[in-house]
Design a protein around this motif. Sequence first.
Motif, PDB file in Angstrom:
ATOM      1  N   ASP A  38       6.269  -8.646   7.447  1.00  0.00           N
ATOM      2  CA  ASP A  38       5.979  -9.269   6.366  1.00  0.00           C
ATOM      3  C   ASP A  38       4.376  -9.516   6.019  1.00  0.00           C
ATOM      4  OD1 ASP A  38       6.437 -11.254   4.209  1.00  0.00           O
ATOM      5  OD2 ASP A  38       6.105 -12.903   5.339  1.00  0.00           O
ATOM      6  N   VAL A  39       3.779 -10.215   7.351  1.00  0.00           N
ATOM      7  CA  VAL A  39       2.402 -10.053   7.375  1.00  0.00           C
ATOM      8  C   VAL A  39       1.680  -9.484   8.225  1.00  0.00           C
ATOM      9  CG1 VAL A  39       0.352 -12.047   7.338  1.00  0.00           C
ATOM     10  CG2 VAL A  39       2.501 -12.719   6.274  1.00  0.00           C
ATOM     11  N   LEU A  40       0.422  -8.679   8.028  1.00  0.00           N
ATOM     12  CA  LEU A  40      -0.263  -8.153   9.113  1.00  0.00           C
ATOM     13  C   LEU A  40      -1.581  -8.809   9.079  1.00  0.00           C
ATOM     14  CD1 LEU A  40      -0.405  -5.812  11.275  1.00  0.00           C
ATOM     15  CD2 LEU A  40      -1.440  -4.577   9.316  1.00  0.00           C
ATOM     16  N   ALA A  41      -1.883  -9.952  10.074  1.00  0.00           N
ATOM     17  CA  ALA A  41      -3.249 -10.652  10.232  1.00  0.00           C
ATOM     18  C   ALA A  41      -4.173  -9.588  11.195  1.00  0.00           C
ATOM     19  CB  ALA A  41      -2.809 -12.014  10.928  1.00  0.00           C
ATOM     20  N   VAL A  42      -5.350  -9.274  10.469  1.00  0.00           N
ATOM     21  CA  VAL A  42      -5.964  -8.541  11.481  1.00  0.00           C
ATOM     22  C   VAL A  42      -7.374  -9.382  11.976  1.00  0.00           C
ATOM     23  CG1 VAL A  42      -7.962  -6.804  10.911  1.00  0.00           C
ATOM     24  CG2 VAL A  42      -5.405  -6.458   9.855  1.00  0.00           C
ATOM     25  N   ALA A  43      -7.443  -9.288  13.151  1.00  0.00           N
ATOM     26  CA  ALA A  43      -8.652 -10.191  13.981  1.00  0.00           C
ATOM     27  C   ALA A  43      -9.679  -9.186  14.064  1.00  0.00           C
ATOM     28  CB  ALA A  43      -7.914 -10.770  14.975  1.00  0.00           C
ATOM     29  N   GLY A  44     -10.506  -9.238  13.482  1.00  0.00           N
ATOM     30  CA  GLY A  44     -11.707  -8.261  13.580  1.00  0.00           C
ATOM     31  C   GLY A  44     -12.706  -8.284  12.294  1.00  0.00           C
ATOM     32  N   GLY A  45     -13.513  -7.277  11.891  1.00  0.00           N
ATOM     33  CA  GLY A  45     -14.464  -7.232  11.083  1.00  0.00           C
ATOM     34  C   GLY A  45     -14.150  -6.138  10.000  1.00  0.00           C
ATOM     35  N   ASP A  46     -15.034  -5.842   9.120  1.00  0.00           N
ATOM     36  CA  ASP A  46     -14.639  -4.954   7.904  1.00  0.00           C
ATOM     37  C   ASP A  46     -14.208  -3.416   8.271  1.00  0.00           C
ATOM     38  OD1 ASP A  46     -15.358  -6.727   5.847  1.00  0.00           O
ATOM     39  OD2 ASP A  46     -17.623  -6.458   6.441  1.00  0.00           O
ATOM     40  N   GLY A  47     -14.536  -3.134   9.583  1.00  0.00           N
ATOM     41  CA  GLY A  47     -14.066  -1.971  10.028  1.00  0.00           C
ATOM     42  C   GLY A  47     -12.484  -2.003  10.243  1.00  0.00           C
ATOM     43  N   MET A  48     -12.093  -3.119  10.935  1.00  0.00           N
ATOM     44  CA  MET A  48     -10.742  -3.078  11.181  1.00  0.00           C
ATOM     45  C   MET A  48      -9.925  -3.419   9.773  1.00  0.00           C
ATOM     46  SD  MET A  48      -8.984  -3.203  13.971  1.00  0.00           S
ATOM     47  CE  MET A  48      -7.796  -4.463  14.293  1.00  0.00           C
ATOM     48  N   VAL A  49     -10.541  -4.271   9.023  1.00  0.00           N
ATOM     49  CA  VAL A  49      -9.811  -4.365   7.526  1.00  0.00           C
ATOM     50  C   VAL A  49      -9.748  -3.163   6.997  1.00  0.00           C
ATOM     51  CG1 VAL A  49     -10.243  -5.451   5.483  1.00  0.00           C
ATOM     52  CG2 VAL A  49     -10.492  -6.718   7.417  1.00  0.00           C
ATOM     53  N   HIS A  50     -10.792  -2.131   7.133  1.00  0.00           N
ATOM     54  CA  HIS A  50     -10.717  -0.909   6.452  1.00  0.00           C
ATOM     55  C   HIS A  50      -9.548   0.054   7.054  1.00  0.00           C
ATOM     56  CE1 HIS A  50     -12.361   2.814   4.364  1.00  0.00           C
ATOM     57  NE2 HIS A  50     -12.247   3.380   5.535  1.00  0.00           N
ATOM     58  N   LEU A  51      -9.515   0.057   8.353  1.00  0.00           N
ATOM     59  CA  LEU A  51      -8.383   0.655   9.215  1.00  0.00           C
ATOM     60  C   LEU A  51      -7.004   0.101   8.562  1.00  0.00           C
ATOM     61  CD1 LEU A  51      -8.357   1.487  12.996  1.00  0.00           C
ATOM     62  CD2 LEU A  51      -6.580   0.051  11.711  1.00  0.00           C
ATOM     63  N   ALA A  52      -6.910  -0.818   8.556  1.00  0.00           N
ATOM     64  CA  ALA A  52      -5.465  -1.642   8.112  1.00  0.00           C
ATOM     65  C   ALA A  52      -5.022  -1.321   6.621  1.00  0.00           C
ATOM     66  CB  ALA A  52      -5.612  -3.247   8.231  1.00  0.00           C
ATOM     67  N   LEU A  53      -6.278  -1.371   5.774  1.00  0.00           N
ATOM     68  CA  LEU A  53      -6.055  -1.174   4.319  1.00  0.00           C
ATOM     69  C   LEU A  53      -5.367   0.318   4.256  1.00  0.00           C
ATOM     70  CD1 LEU A  53      -9.165  -2.483   2.700  1.00  0.00           C
ATOM     71  CD2 LEU A  53      -6.774  -3.365   2.649  1.00  0.00           C
ATOM     72  N   GLN A  54      -5.796   1.260   5.165  1.00  0.00           N
ATOM     73  CA  GLN A  54      -5.251   2.681   4.929  1.00  0.00           C
ATOM     74  C   GLN A  54      -3.650   2.665   5.081  1.00  0.00           C
ATOM     75  OE1 GLN A  54      -7.785   4.558   3.871  1.00  0.00           O
ATOM     76  NE2 GLN A  54      -8.834   2.690   4.365  1.00  0.00           N
ATOM     77  N   GLU A  55      -3.226   1.710   5.996  1.00  0.00           N
ATOM     78  CA  GLU A  55      -1.571   1.572   6.000  1.00  0.00           C
ATOM     79  C   GLU A  55      -0.890   0.410   5.202  1.00  0.00           C
ATOM     80  OE1 GLU A  55      -0.549   3.901   7.592  1.00  0.00           O
ATOM     81  OE2 GLU A  55      -2.504   4.680   8.479  1.00  0.00           O
ATOM     82  N   LEU A  56      -1.843  -0.446   4.811  1.00  0.00           N
ATOM     83  CA  LEU A  56      -1.172  -1.489   3.802  1.00  0.00           C
ATOM     84  C   LEU A  56      -0.952  -1.242   2.530  1.00  0.00           C
ATOM     85  CD1 LEU A  56      -2.767  -4.617   5.486  1.00  0.00           C
ATOM     86  CD2 LEU A  56      -0.567  -3.899   5.729  1.00  0.00           C
ATOM     87  N   ALA A  57      -1.985  -0.305   1.773  1.00  0.00           N
ATOM     88  CA  ALA A  57      -2.070   0.238   0.536  1.00  0.00           C
ATOM     89  C   ALA A  57      -0.644   0.473  -0.136  1.00  0.00           C
ATOM     90  CB  ALA A  57      -3.228   1.110   0.224  1.00  0.00           C
ATOM     91  N   ARG A  58      -0.266  -0.194  -1.184  1.00  0.00           N
ATOM     92  CA  ARG A  58       0.696   0.200  -1.838  1.00  0.00           C
ATOM     93  C   ARG A  58       2.130  -0.249  -0.988  1.00  0.00           C
ATOM     94  NH1 ARG A  58      -0.557   5.229  -5.701  1.00  0.00           N
ATOM     95  NH2 ARG A  58      -1.244   4.100  -7.468  1.00  0.00           N
ATOM     96  N   THR A  59       2.010  -0.982  -0.444  1.00  0.00           N
ATOM     97  CA  THR A  59       3.325  -1.698   0.513  1.00  0.00           C
ATOM     98  C   THR A  59       3.554  -3.216   0.301  1.00  0.00           C
ATOM     99  OG1 THR A  59       2.080  -2.513   2.698  1.00  0.00           O
ATOM    100  CG2 THR A  59       2.360  -0.046   2.481  1.00  0.00           C
TER     101      THR A  59
END
Length: 307
Positions: A68-89
Amino acid sequence: MTSGAAGAASGTVTLLVNPAAGGNAGERIAARAARRLLSRGVEVDVVAGRDAAETRERARACVSAGADVLAVAGGDGMVHLALQELARTSTALAVLPSGTGNDFARALGIPSADPDAAADVVLGGVRRRIDLGRCSPPAGGGRPLWFGTVLTSGFDSLVVERTDRMRWPRGRLRYAAAVMAELGRLRPLPFTIEADGHEEHLEGMLVAVGNTAFYGGGMRICPHADPGDGRLAVTAVGPATAGQLLRAFPRIYRGTHATHPLVRTFHANSVRLHTPGMRAYADGEPAGPLPLHAEAVAGAVEVLVPR
């Protein structure tokens, strides 16, 4: 932005950790956030990878499992990584900033200096769908790359490459030091920009394509960017001397550089960018060699933001 439901006041939060972010701050902030969430009755599932590839694989597995929620502990690089999987979900992204730049968190209004306040956004924030940028080679081939902040090329690409090679100083100061070093090699570049089908050629120092305003640890390079309008904001800086750039540099943090005679800003739904022998960076991460095509994808990801 499109408003939605409240945050994860109950249920389960998957916490994705980058232990190396911000000098191991990611691990500490993740542990602190987990304790705060658990104390409020929220179940926390902590996942971490040993490197970027494993971390992304684990993020993909969490999304596939219906997190339901993916909380990312990190900086912009980690957010960028997560966005590749979260987009359009349907999985919502929460950010617990612990990197050196934290520009995506800054754009969402998530506090980076108060870990408890950031965790409280996970607990009681508002869900909103926002736009993402998506870039790929114009001829296709390869998986498109999603970005949440800024795609940049030119002088900025050279600065990012130098920043990545530096080990000191840290944070914003390291970026500023890289800027000073690259100013000594300053030269204008021949850019070709095709915006919504209209092509033009110009000489300039850099072109930035923003889904949100910030990059480089708080520089408001695309001050007119709005991740809820379905468009990308473009900032092009024309030929300039090192002295001119130095004098304009403080204005970038305030976003007032847009009125400078050397600066041009506009919006477009899609942008094709090219200059020979140059690479582009998105969210501060390598996006590949130019030419690249970038487009705005409306409502591509759901995020948790402060009320």
